[in-house]
Design a protein around this motif. Structure first.
Motif, PDB file in Angstrom:
ATOM      1  N   ARG A 145       0.611  -1.502  -0.501  1.00 17.40           N
ATOM      2  CA  ARG A 145       0.430   0.286   0.082  1.00 17.40           C
ATOM      3  C   ARG A 145       0.785   1.371   0.096  1.00 17.40           C
ATOM      4  O   ARG A 145       0.804   2.529   0.575  1.00 17.40           O
TER       5      ARG A 145
ATOM      6  N   ARG B  61      -2.288  -0.416  -5.581  1.00 14.65           N
ATOM      7  CA  ARG B  61      -2.668  -1.373  -4.729  1.00 14.65           C
ATOM      8  C   ARG B  61      -2.155  -2.845  -5.727  1.00 14.65           C
ATOM      9  O   ARG B  61      -2.269  -2.684  -6.784  1.00 14.65           O
TER      10      ARG B  61
ATOM     11  N   TYR C 131     -13.102   3.501   4.582  1.00 11.01           N
ATOM     12  CA  TYR C 131     -13.247   3.825   3.541  1.00 11.01           C
ATOM     13  C   TYR C 131     -12.956   2.263   3.219  1.00 11.01           C
ATOM     14  O   TYR C 131     -13.355   1.085   4.283  1.00 11.01           O
TER      15      TYR C 131
ATOM     16  N   ASP D 185     -13.280  -0.692  -0.271  1.00  7.15           N
ATOM     17  CA  ASP D 185     -12.234  -1.331  -1.861  1.00  7.15           C
ATOM     18  C   ASP D 185     -13.324  -2.132  -1.749  1.00  7.15           C
ATOM     19  O   ASP D 185     -14.024  -3.284  -1.825  1.00  7.15           O
TER      20      ASP D 185
ATOM     21  N   ARG E 108     -13.002   6.511  -0.164  1.00  9.86           N
ATOM     22  CA  ARG E 108     -12.653   6.925   1.500  1.00  9.86           C
ATOM     23  C   ARG E 108     -14.219   7.389   1.935  1.00  9.86           C
ATOM     24  O   ARG E 108     -15.202   7.414   0.982  1.00  9.86           O
TER      25      ARG E 108
ATOM     26  N   ASN F   9     -11.830  -1.278   4.696  1.00 12.24           N
ATOM     27  CA  ASN F   9     -10.218  -0.815   4.854  1.00 12.24           C
ATOM     28  C   ASN F   9     -10.300  -0.314   6.237  1.00 12.24           C
ATOM     29  O   ASN F   9     -11.057   1.079   6.504  1.00 12.24           O
TER      30      ASN F   9
ATOM     31  N   ALA G 281      -5.718   1.282   6.676  1.00 10.79           N
ATOM     32  CA  ALA G 281      -4.801   1.217   5.606  1.00 10.79           C
ATOM     33  C   ALA G 281      -4.854   0.301   4.730  1.00 10.79           C
ATOM     34  O   ALA G 281      -3.905  -0.552   3.683  1.00 10.79           O
ATOM     35  N   TRP G 282      -4.892  -1.050   5.621  1.00  7.78           N
ATOM     36  CA  TRP G 282      -5.214  -2.426   4.940  1.00  7.78           C
ATOM     37  C   TRP G 282      -6.565  -2.691   4.614  1.00  7.78           C
ATOM     38  O   TRP G 282      -7.712  -3.061   4.816  1.00  7.78           O
TER      39      TRP G 282
END
Lengths: 106, 119
Positions: A91, A96, B33, B35, B52, B101, B104-105
């Motif tokens: 990241r 990504r 967030y 994804d 976001r 998310n 940030a993962w």
């Protein structure tokens, strides 16, 4: 785009053995790397984030290390439930990206 | 318990459109967030895009392979994430996962919905 190369593609081991999985980035990702486990027919699961932090509920036999471009996921002693595919993901940059995966098989 | 349930997958012809939905529960959806990640049959994972939250103006990021064709949106009042897919190609055939998310993962994943693009 950052390319992540995982090796080996397949790792054939027995329960109780140590597994060492590698992930190499085409440019530095600092410590912004994660590892995911995926079993057949299931969604992936976050195992390691920020290169070395175990996610919630992940056993201590899993450890991650590395920074920059070279990373390692180590399973100290394989349990039957650990046989699966493992993916690394960065990241650091957009987009990504994921590595191609390492299958850990018996 | 975090739950993410995708729907809307199916068979669509090349050039067609499809909208996927992801119903979220068990957490404050508006705070995160979100994804989309996809996986072609028998292949690896491919990140599709991210949206976001409101404090970040619902800004989005996309993979190059879908930019200009796919659009991510969300309705925080309905705790629902969307993926609008237009101009679909055979290479878009995949299981599409909705993912929360966190830090940030890609922390929590749905079970996915299969999209098949074929004539």
């Amino acid at each position: 785009e950052i390319v992540l190369t995982q090796s080996p593609a397949t790792l054939s081991l027995s329960p109780g053995e140590r597994a060492t999985l590698s992930c190499r980035a085409s440019q530095s990702v600092n410590s912004f790397l994660a590892w995911y486990q995926q079993k057949p027919g299931q969604a992936p699961r976050l195992f390691i984030y920020d290169a070395s932090n175990r996610a919630t509920g992940i056993p201590a036999r899993f450890s991650g290390s590395g920074s920059g471009t070279d990373f390692t996921l180590t399973i100290s002693s394989l349990e039957p439930e650990d046989f699966a595919v493992y993916y690394c993901q960065q990241r650091s940059n957009w987009p990504r990206t994921f590595g191609g995966g390492t299958k850990v098989e018996i | 318990e975090v739950q993410l349930v995708e729907s809307g997958g199916g068979l669509v012809q090349p050039g067609g459109s499809l909208r996927l939905s992801c119903a979220a529960s068990g957490f404050t959806f508006a705070d995160y967030y979100m994804d989309w990640v996809r996986q072609a049959p028998g292949k690896g994972l491919e990140w599709v895009g991210l949206i976001r939250h409101k404090p970040q103006s619902y800004t989005v990021e996309y993979a190059a392979s879908v930019k200009g064709r796919f659009s991510i949106s969300r309705d925080d009042s309905k705790n629902t994430l969307y993926l609008q897919m237009n101009s679909l190609k055979s290479e878009d055939t995949a299981i599409y996962y909705c993912v929360r998310n966190a830090l940030a993962w890609l922390e929590s994943w749905g079970q996915g919905t299969l999209v098949t693009v074929s004539s």
